[in-house]
Design a protein around this motif. Structure first.
Motif, short mmCIF file in Angstrom:
data_model
loop_
_atom_site.label_atom_id
_atom_site.label_comp_id
_atom_site.label_asym_id
_atom_site.label_seq_id
_atom_site.Cartn_x
_atom_site.Cartn_y
_atom_site.Cartn_z
N LYS A 121 6.81 -5.31 -10.76
CA LYS A 121 6.47 -4.26 -9.79
C LYS A 121 7.69 -3.41 -9.42
CE LYS A 121 2.62 -6.83 -7.72
NZ LYS A 121 1.48 -6.13 -8.27
N LEU A 122 8.37 -2.93 -10.46
CA LEU A 122 9.56 -2.09 -10.25
C LEU A 122 9.19 -0.63 -10.46
CD1 LEU A 122 12.05 -4.33 -12.31
CD2 LEU A 122 11.84 -4.20 -9.82
N PHE A 123 9.34 0.17 -9.42
CA PHE A 123 8.97 1.59 -9.44
C PHE A 123 10.17 2.41 -8.99
CE2 PHE A 123 5.20 -0.92 -8.94
CZ PHE A 123 4.27 -0.28 -9.74
N PRO A 124 10.14 3.73 -9.25
CA PRO A 124 11.25 4.55 -8.77
C PRO A 124 11.28 4.51 -7.24
CG PRO A 124 9.80 5.85 -10.20
CD PRO A 124 9.14 4.53 -9.98
N ASN A 125 12.47 4.37 -6.67
CA ASN A 125 12.58 4.38 -5.21
C ASN A 125 13.09 5.73 -4.74
OD1 ASN A 125 15.52 4.30 -5.28
ND2 ASN A 125 15.32 2.14 -5.86
N GLN A 178 0.81 -1.23 0.00
CA GLN A 178 0.00 0.00 0.00
C GLN A 178 0.84 1.28 0.00
OE1 GLN A 178 -2.98 -0.26 3.12
NE2 GLN A 178 -3.18 -2.44 2.74
N GLY A 179 2.17 1.14 0.02
CA GLY A 179 3.03 2.33 0.00
C GLY A 179 2.89 3.16 1.27
N ILE A 180 2.80 2.48 2.44
CA ILE A 180 2.65 3.21 3.71
C ILE A 180 3.99 3.22 4.43
CG2 ILE A 180 1.60 3.14 6.01
CD1 ILE A 180 -0.82 1.78 4.74
N LEU A 181 4.38 4.37 4.94
CA LEU A 181 5.56 4.47 5.80
C LEU A 181 5.22 5.39 6.96
CD1 LEU A 181 8.60 4.11 6.50
CD2 LEU A 181 9.10 5.96 4.90
N TYR A 217 8.72 -2.18 -1.18
CA TYR A 217 7.65 -1.46 -1.88
C TYR A 217 7.36 -2.13 -3.21
CZ TYR A 217 8.38 2.23 1.49
OH TYR A 217 8.48 2.93 2.66
N LYS A 218 6.10 -2.46 -3.43
CA LYS A 218 5.75 -3.16 -4.67
C LYS A 218 4.69 -2.41 -5.47
CE LYS A 218 8.76 -6.35 -3.95
NZ LYS A 218 10.06 -6.16 -4.57
N ASN A 219 4.33 -1.22 -5.06
CA ASN A 219 3.41 -0.40 -5.88
C ASN A 219 3.97 0.99 -6.10
OD1 ASN A 219 1.24 -1.93 -6.82
ND2 ASN A 219 0.48 -2.10 -4.73
N PHE A 220 4.41 1.62 -5.02
CA PHE A 220 5.16 2.86 -5.15
C PHE A 220 5.90 3.10 -3.84
CE2 PHE A 220 1.08 3.97 -3.35
CZ PHE A 220 1.34 4.96 -2.41
N MET A 278 19.24 1.86 -12.11
CA MET A 278 19.48 2.29 -10.74
C MET A 278 18.36 3.23 -10.29
SD MET A 278 21.94 0.39 -10.31
CE MET A 278 22.22 0.67 -8.58
N GLY A 279 17.98 3.12 -9.00
CA GLY A 279 16.88 3.93 -8.49
C GLY A 279 15.52 3.32 -8.79
N PHE A 280 15.53 2.11 -9.33
CA PHE A 280 14.28 1.40 -9.59
C PHE A 280 14.25 0.10 -8.82
CE2 PHE A 280 11.05 2.53 -12.71
CZ PHE A 280 11.47 3.82 -12.99
N GLY A 281 13.07 -0.22 -8.29
CA GLY A 281 12.90 -1.48 -7.58
C GLY A 281 13.12 -1.30 -6.10
N HIS A 282 12.50 -2.15 -5.33
CA HIS A 282 12.66 -2.10 -3.88
C HIS A 282 12.27 -3.44 -3.30
CE1 HIS A 282 12.39 -0.80 0.27
NE2 HIS A 282 13.15 0.20 -0.09
N ARG A 283 12.99 -3.88 -2.29
CA ARG A 283 12.68 -5.16 -1.67
C ARG A 283 11.27 -5.16 -1.08
NH1 ARG A 283 15.55 -9.21 0.66
NH2 ARG A 283 16.54 -9.28 -1.36
#
Ligand code: ACO
Length: 428
Positions: free
Chosen positions: A358-362, A63-66, A310-313, A303-308
C-alpha cells in the motif's frame, strides 16, 4: 455503557477503558496498566500508540480523509487563504470578516525581524543548509523576546508569542533564501497579503517590485494550506515533547524543524527532486530504480512514496499534482523531471511490491516540482514545508498546554548488561 477491554496477566485481571473519538475511532486507555500489572507497552515508532486526545486535525488513512477542525482539506485548499486556515487551526473556528482582518492586521504589525539577526548570516558558511539556519534563527528568537520564555504567563503573552512567530517566519525564510543566492534582503510590504508579501520578499528586489503571477501565489497558498497540520506526526510530536517540559514556543518549534529536516519526513521533498534528477542523469530508466527500491539489500527507497498513516492515497498528493500541472503550464516550463515522476508513479502503482505494501505517492512527491518551477533551490524545499506546517505546530503546542498534558517521557525495556563490577584499567 462504556466499553472496556479485559487484560489478564498472571493472576491479575484488569478492565481497560475504551476511549471513543468524535469520528468513532477507538483507543485503549492503558494509563493504569503499569500500576496494576507492572507491565509497560512496547511499540517502536509509536505505530499503535495514541499520545493524546486532540480536537485539531482528523485523518483517516484507509479512506484518505484529512480535515482541519472538521473542514475537508479539499475545500480549504480550494477556497481559503493560508491566514484563514492558520486562524482556524489556532482558535478552532473559521474567522468572520472582522476577525480575519484583525488577525491579518496583527500579523502585518509583526513582520519585521530584529536587525541584529542579519548578523547571523555573516557567520553561516555561504553554502550552509537553509534548514540549519532556520533551526538556529527560530530558536534564537527567544533571546530577543524574553517575555516568551515562560509559556504559562498570561494568555495575551502566549498569543503575542504565537503571532510574532507566525508573522516573522516568512521574513526569516526570505532572508535565508536571499543568503542562499547571495542577494540583498528585501523588507516586508505590509499592505500585501501574507503569501504575496512572502513572495515579494523572496523574489522581489530592493529597488523595484516584482509582479508575482496570481497562479503562483495561489499555488503557494495551496501548498502551505496542504502542509499546515497533520496531527501527531514526527515533527509535531517533537514540538510537543519539547514543549511538554514547558520550554518556550521558539525552542519547541525549532526542535520540530529539526525533526522535519530528515528525508523520511519533511526532507523527502528535497530527496524526491534529487532522486528524480539522478534518474534523469542516469538515462531515465525508471524500471532500474524501481528494482533498486524493491531490493532489500539496497538501502535506496522510492522517495515521496509511502506513508505511515495513508494506506490508499494521500489526499494532499492529488491536489498537489493538479497544482503542479497548472503552475508548469502557466510558467511555460517543460520539466523533464515531471515526465520521469509521472512514469515512476505509474510504474509503481502497477507494481505488486508497491501495491501489496500500500505504497502511494505522498504529499512530497510533486511539491518539489512546483517549488523548482517557481525558482526555489532544492535546499529551500523543506524550509517551505516548515513555513506551511508552522500554524499546525503552534496550534498543537497551544492545545497541549491547554490540556495540561504531563511531561512526555516514554518508558523502555532494558536489554543491556545486568549489574557487573568495575574492573581496574590494568586488569582489563
Ligand atoms: N520505497 C520502497 N519500499 C518502501 C518505501 C519506499 N518509499 N516505503 C516503505 N517501503 C516498504 C518497507 O521496506 C517495508 O517493506 P517490508 O514490509 O517488506 O519490510 C514496508 O514498505 C513498510 O514500510 P515501513 O518503513 O515499515 O513503513 P513506515 O510506516 O515505518 O514508514 C515512511 C513510512 C517513512 C514514510 C516510508 O514509507 C518511507 O521511507 N518513505 C520514503 C520517504 C518519504 O517519502 N517520506 C515522506 C513521508 S510524508 C511526510 O512526512 C510529509
Amino acid at each position: 455503557m462504556a466499553e472496556t477491554a479485559t487484560l489478564t496477566y498472571k493472576d491479575t485481571t484488569i478492565e481497560l477503558p475504551v476511549i471513543e473519538g468524535s469520528e468513532q475511532e477507538k483507543g485503549l486507555d492503558i494509563s493504569k496498566l503499569r500500576g496494576s500489572t507492572g507491565l509497560v507497552t512496547l511499540d517502536p515508532g509509536y505505530k499503535n500508540t495514541g499520545a493524546t486526545t486532540s480536537g485539531i486535525t482528523f485523518l483517516n488513512g484507509e479512506q484518505g480523509i484529512l480535515r482541519y477542525r472538521g473542514y475537508p482539506i479539499e475545500q480549504l485548499a480550494e477556497n481559503a487563504s493560508f491566514t484563514e486556515v492558520s486562524y482556524l487551526l489556532l482558535y478552532g473556528d473559521l474567522p468572520n470578516k472582522e476577525e480575519l482582518a484583525g488577525f491579518d492586521r496583527k500579523l502585518s504589525m509583526h513582520t519585521l525581524v530584529h536587525e541584529d539577526i542579519k548578523n547571523f548570516f555573516l557567520a553561516y558558511p555561504s553554502k550552509s543548509h537553509p534548514m540549519g539556519q532556520l533551526i538556529s534563527i527560530v530558536s534564537s528568537l527567544s533571546t530577543f523576546y524574553p517575555d516568551s520564555l515562560d509559556p504559562n504567563r498570561s494568555a495575551e503573552k502566549v498569543d503575542l508569542t504565537m503571532i510574532r512567530l507566525l508573522a516573522k517566519f516568512p521574513t526569516i525564510v526570505s532572508w535565508i533564501f536571499k543568503k542562499n543566492i547571495g542577494h540583498p534582503i528585501v523588507y516586508p510590504q505590509n499592505h500585501l497579503d501574507f503569501v504575496s508579501n512572502f513572495m515579494h520578499m523572496t523574489f522581489g528586489q530592493r529597488t523595484e517590485d516584482v509582479e508575482i503571477d496570481a497562479v503562483i501565489v495561489d499555488a503557494v497558498n495551496k501548498l502551505l494550506i496542504l502542509h499546515a497540520d497533520h496531527e501527531q506526526n514526527c515533527s509535531t510530536s517533537t514540538v510537543k515533547i519539547v514543549g511538554s517540559s514547558h520550554a518556550n514556543l521558539y525552542a519547541s518549534v525549532s526542535a520540530g524543524i529539526s525533526a522535519l529536516w530528515g528525508p523520511l519526513h519533511g526532507g523527502a521533498n528535497q530527496a524526491v527532486l534529487e532522486m528524480l534528477e539522478n534518474i534523469r542523469l542516469d538515462g531515465g530508466n525508471t524500471t532500474k530504480w524501481l528494482d533498486k527500491a524493491k531490493d532489500k539489500s539496497d538501502p535506496f527507497r522510492l522517495m515521496g512514496f509511502g506513508h505511515r498513516v495513508y494506506k490508499n492515497f494521500d489526499p494532499r498528493a492529488i491536489i498537489i499534482k493538479k497544482a503542479a500541472d497548472s503552475v508548469l503550464e502557466k510558467l511555460g516550463v517543460d520539466d523533464p523531471v515531471l515526465e520521469i515522476a509521472k512514469k515512476l508513479e505509474e510504474a509503481a502503482l502497477n507494481d505488486d511490491y508497491f501495491k501489496s505494501r500500500k505504497l502511494f505517492p505522498n504529499v512530497d512527491f510533486y511539491s518539489g516540482i512546483i517549488y523548482r518551477a517557481i525558482g526555489f533551490p532544492v535546499e529551500m524545499f523543506t524550509v517551505m514545508f516548515a513555513l506551511g506546517r508552522l500554524p499546525g505546530w503552534i496550534a498543537q503546542w497551544k492545545e497541549m498546554l491547554e490540556l495540561k498534558s504531563p511531561i512526555g517521557r516514554p518508558r523502555q525495556i532494558y536489554t543491556g548488561h545486568n549489574e557487573r563490577n568495575f574492573v581496574a584499567l590494568n586488569d582489563r
